[in-house]
Design a protein around this motif. Structure first.
Motif, PDB file in Angstrom:
ATOM      1  N   GLY A  94      -1.434  -4.262 -11.120  1.00 16.45           N
ATOM      2  CA  GLY A  94      -2.372  -4.890 -12.041  1.00 16.45           C
ATOM      3  C   GLY A  94      -2.046  -4.639 -13.496  1.00 16.45           C
ATOM      4  N   LEU A  95      -0.978  -3.885 -13.751  1.00 19.22           N
ATOM      5  CA  LEU A  95      -0.610  -3.534 -15.129  1.00 19.22           C
ATOM      6  C   LEU A  95      -0.187  -4.780 -15.912  1.00 19.22           C
ATOM      7  CD1 LEU A  95       0.013  -1.184 -17.153  1.00 19.22           C
ATOM      8  CD2 LEU A  95       2.342  -1.197 -16.234  1.00 19.22           C
ATOM      9  N   PRO A  96      -0.846  -5.065 -17.044  1.00 19.91           N
ATOM     10  CA  PRO A  96      -0.432  -6.206 -17.858  1.00 19.91           C
ATOM     11  C   PRO A  96       0.721  -5.831 -18.777  1.00 19.91           C
ATOM     12  CG  PRO A  96      -2.363  -5.196 -18.825  1.00 19.91           C
ATOM     13  CD  PRO A  96      -2.068  -4.423 -17.559  1.00 19.91           C
ATOM     14  N   VAL A  97       1.434  -6.820 -19.240  1.00 24.43           N
ATOM     15  CA  VAL A  97       2.526  -6.579 -20.182  1.00 24.43           C
ATOM     16  C   VAL A  97       2.003  -5.848 -21.416  1.00 24.43           C
ATOM     17  CG1 VAL A  97       4.231  -7.682 -21.691  1.00 24.43           C
ATOM     18  CG2 VAL A  97       3.859  -8.562 -19.382  1.00 24.43           C
ATOM     19  N   SER A  98       0.787  -6.197 -21.834  1.00 28.64           N
ATOM     20  CA  SER A  98       0.203  -5.577 -23.031  1.00 28.64           C
ATOM     21  C   SER A  98      -0.101  -4.097 -22.846  1.00 28.64           C
ATOM     22  CB  SER A  98      -1.089  -6.310 -23.415  1.00 28.64           C
ATOM     23  OG  SER A  98      -2.039  -6.237 -22.350  1.00 28.64           O
ATOM     24  N   ILE A 124       0.920 -15.883 -17.093  1.00 33.70           N
ATOM     25  CA  ILE A 124       0.485 -14.777 -16.253  1.00 33.70           C
ATOM     26  C   ILE A 124       0.701 -13.458 -16.983  1.00 33.70           C
ATOM     27  CG2 ILE A 124       2.735 -14.562 -15.092  1.00 33.70           C
ATOM     28  CD1 ILE A 124       1.168 -13.911 -12.512  1.00 33.70           C
ATOM     29  N   LYS A 125      -0.286 -12.574 -16.927  1.00 28.75           N
ATOM     30  CA  LYS A 125      -0.273 -11.350 -17.723  1.00 28.75           C
ATOM     31  C   LYS A 125       0.374 -10.168 -17.022  1.00 28.75           C
ATOM     32  CE  LYS A 125      -4.453 -12.659 -20.293  1.00 28.75           C
ATOM     33  NZ  LYS A 125      -5.852 -12.273 -20.627  1.00 28.75           N
ATOM     34  N   ASN A 126       0.462 -10.221 -15.699  1.00 30.10           N
ATOM     35  CA  ASN A 126       0.975  -9.073 -14.955  1.00 30.10           C
ATOM     36  C   ASN A 126       2.406  -8.741 -15.343  1.00 30.10           C
ATOM     37  OD1 ASN A 126      -1.226 -10.403 -13.415  1.00 30.10           O
ATOM     38  ND2 ASN A 126      -0.914  -8.676 -12.032  1.00 30.10           N
ATOM     39  N   LEU A 127       2.679  -7.460 -15.463  1.00 26.71           N
ATOM     40  CA  LEU A 127       4.029  -7.024 -15.810  1.00 26.71           C
ATOM     41  C   LEU A 127       5.009  -7.349 -14.694  1.00 26.71           C
ATOM     42  CD1 LEU A 127       6.031  -5.402 -17.589  1.00 26.71           C
ATOM     43  CD2 LEU A 127       5.251  -3.341 -16.396  1.00 26.71           C
ATOM     44  N   PHE A 128       4.652  -6.981 -13.474  1.00 26.99           N
ATOM     45  CA  PHE A 128       5.565  -7.189 -12.351  1.00 26.99           C
ATOM     46  C   PHE A 128       5.152  -8.428 -11.546  1.00 26.99           C
ATOM     47  CE2 PHE A 128       6.010  -2.575 -13.144  1.00 26.99           C
ATOM     48  CZ  PHE A 128       7.367  -2.596 -13.460  1.00 26.99           C
ATOM     49  N   LEU A 129       6.120  -9.301 -11.345  1.00 25.89           N
ATOM     50  CA  LEU A 129       5.873 -10.585 -10.704  1.00 25.89           C
ATOM     51  C   LEU A 129       6.638 -10.693  -9.395  1.00 25.89           C
ATOM     52  CD1 LEU A 129       6.337 -12.863 -13.854  1.00 25.89           C
ATOM     53  CD2 LEU A 129       4.210 -11.836 -13.022  1.00 25.89           C
ATOM     54  N   SER A 130       6.139 -11.564  -8.532  1.00 31.54           N
ATOM     55  CA  SER A 130       6.881 -11.890  -7.318  1.00 31.54           C
ATOM     56  C   SER A 130       8.051 -12.794  -7.695  1.00 31.54           C
ATOM     57  CB  SER A 130       5.971 -12.603  -6.318  1.00 31.54           C
ATOM     58  OG  SER A 130       5.626 -13.893  -6.815  1.00 31.54           O
ATOM     59  N   MET A 131       8.930 -13.039  -6.750  1.00 36.07           N
ATOM     60  CA  MET A 131      10.086 -13.895  -7.036  1.00 36.07           C
ATOM     61  C   MET A 131       9.678 -15.346  -7.263  1.00 36.07           C
ATOM     62  SD  MET A 131      12.450 -11.779  -7.295  1.00 36.07           S
ATOM     63  CE  MET A 131      13.819 -12.917  -7.522  1.00 36.07           C
TER      64      MET A 131
END
Length: 297
Positions: A152-156, A206-213
């Motif tokens: 759930g960690l956002p890039v911000s 999308i704000k999430n740091l880690f994304l699916s492929m």
């Protein structure tokens, strides 16, 4: 409530890494708890009082059940209501201060530092997927975050210049976690090179740091599959869970001289007694070393 129960059972498997047999035991214990209280449906579980929990536990003791059995049943009940309050479904946890008596301390499973290194080296850095996976593992081990916090960690929430991450924990509590140079290096390339490739044109904001492929939010189930796969690939003789890296993070900090209060703050534990389980683990390790090394042990 059925949806909340299903979310809880998913939490047991993905977040806590419990085996399927343990999950089934929790389901059975919660069903028996509901039946013993005369609750007609699952919704009524949200109305249970502390007194009802105590009466139920007292009844189990009066029936002569073994202490370990009673403790396991209470563990299921406490886990469920802890989940309900942490997720905001309940304001008061009716099982929070209920105790079942002593039955020994169950120590968390951890990886040693050599095993962590083997795990971290498994992703193929020549691919975007492998680089993303390595970055996730590095960040998880560098911060001790829960997998829900990581995904759930956002890039911000990442500050590479100041080398810290803002984790959003249980109850929407925020905490500042420092990150080391190695994790910063992986995050820098991931943010500037790999993540832009994963962003999908249909979901560019999308704000999430880690994304699916596919450019979407990664699920906890998928991350659990990823870490388990790398564990098998590394030849680790353990059923890896994301929480095991959190346990390893805390244990390795204490092994190398960190104080308990600092580890408590880094993990986001509200009660230091939760963190103290790791001192039992480090003490056990020291006892094992002593017994192997001392000539008169």
């Amino acid at each position: 409530m059925n949806d909340k129960l299903n979310l809880f059972f998913e939490y047991l498997t993905v977040e806590l890494g419990l085996a399927s047999n343990t999950r089934l035991a929790y389901e059975r214990d919660l069903r028996l708890f509901k039946e013993a209280l005369g609750l007609k449906d699952n919704d009524a579980l949200a109305t249970v009082s502390r007194e009802q929990v105590i009466r139920y536990m007292t009844g189990l003791k009066n029936k002569g059940l073994a202490a370990a059995t009673i403790a396991r049943k209470l563990a299921a009940i406490k886990s469920f209501y802890r989940f309900m309050t942490a997720e905001g479904y309940l304001e008061i946890d009716p099982a929070e201060v209920v105790e079942a008596g002593t039955k020994g301390i169950k120590l968390p499973k951890v990886l040693n530092q050599e095993e962590v290194l083997k795990l971290l080296e498994q992703p193929d850095l020549r691919t975007d997927e492998g680089y993303r996976d390595r970055t996730m593992l590095e960040v998880l081990y560098a911060t001790g975050m829960r997998v829900s916090e990581l995904l759930g960690l956002p890039v911000s929430g990442v500050n590479l210049q100041m080398k810290y991450i803002i984790a959003f924990g249980k109850g929407s509590k925020e905490r500042l976690i420092p990150i080391g140079g190695i994790a910063v290096e992986y995050l820098d390339k991931y943010l500037n090179v790999v993540r832009p490739k994963l962003l999908h044109t249909k979901n560019p904001n999308i704000k999430n740091l880690f994304l699916s492929m596919s450019g979407n939010e990664m699920t906890r189930q998928r991350f659990w599959q990823i870490i388990r796969g790398y564990g098998h690939q590394a030849g680790l003789n353990k059923e890896l869970t994301p929480h095991m890296l959190r346990h390893s993070f805390a244990t390795h900090l204490l092994d190398n001289g960190a104080d308990l209060r600092s580890v408590q703050e880094l993990l986001g534990h509200s009660d230091i007694s939760t963190t103290q389980i790791y001192t039992h683990l480090t003490n056990k390790r020291l006892r094992d070393i002593y017994e192997k090394a001392h000539p008169r042990a």
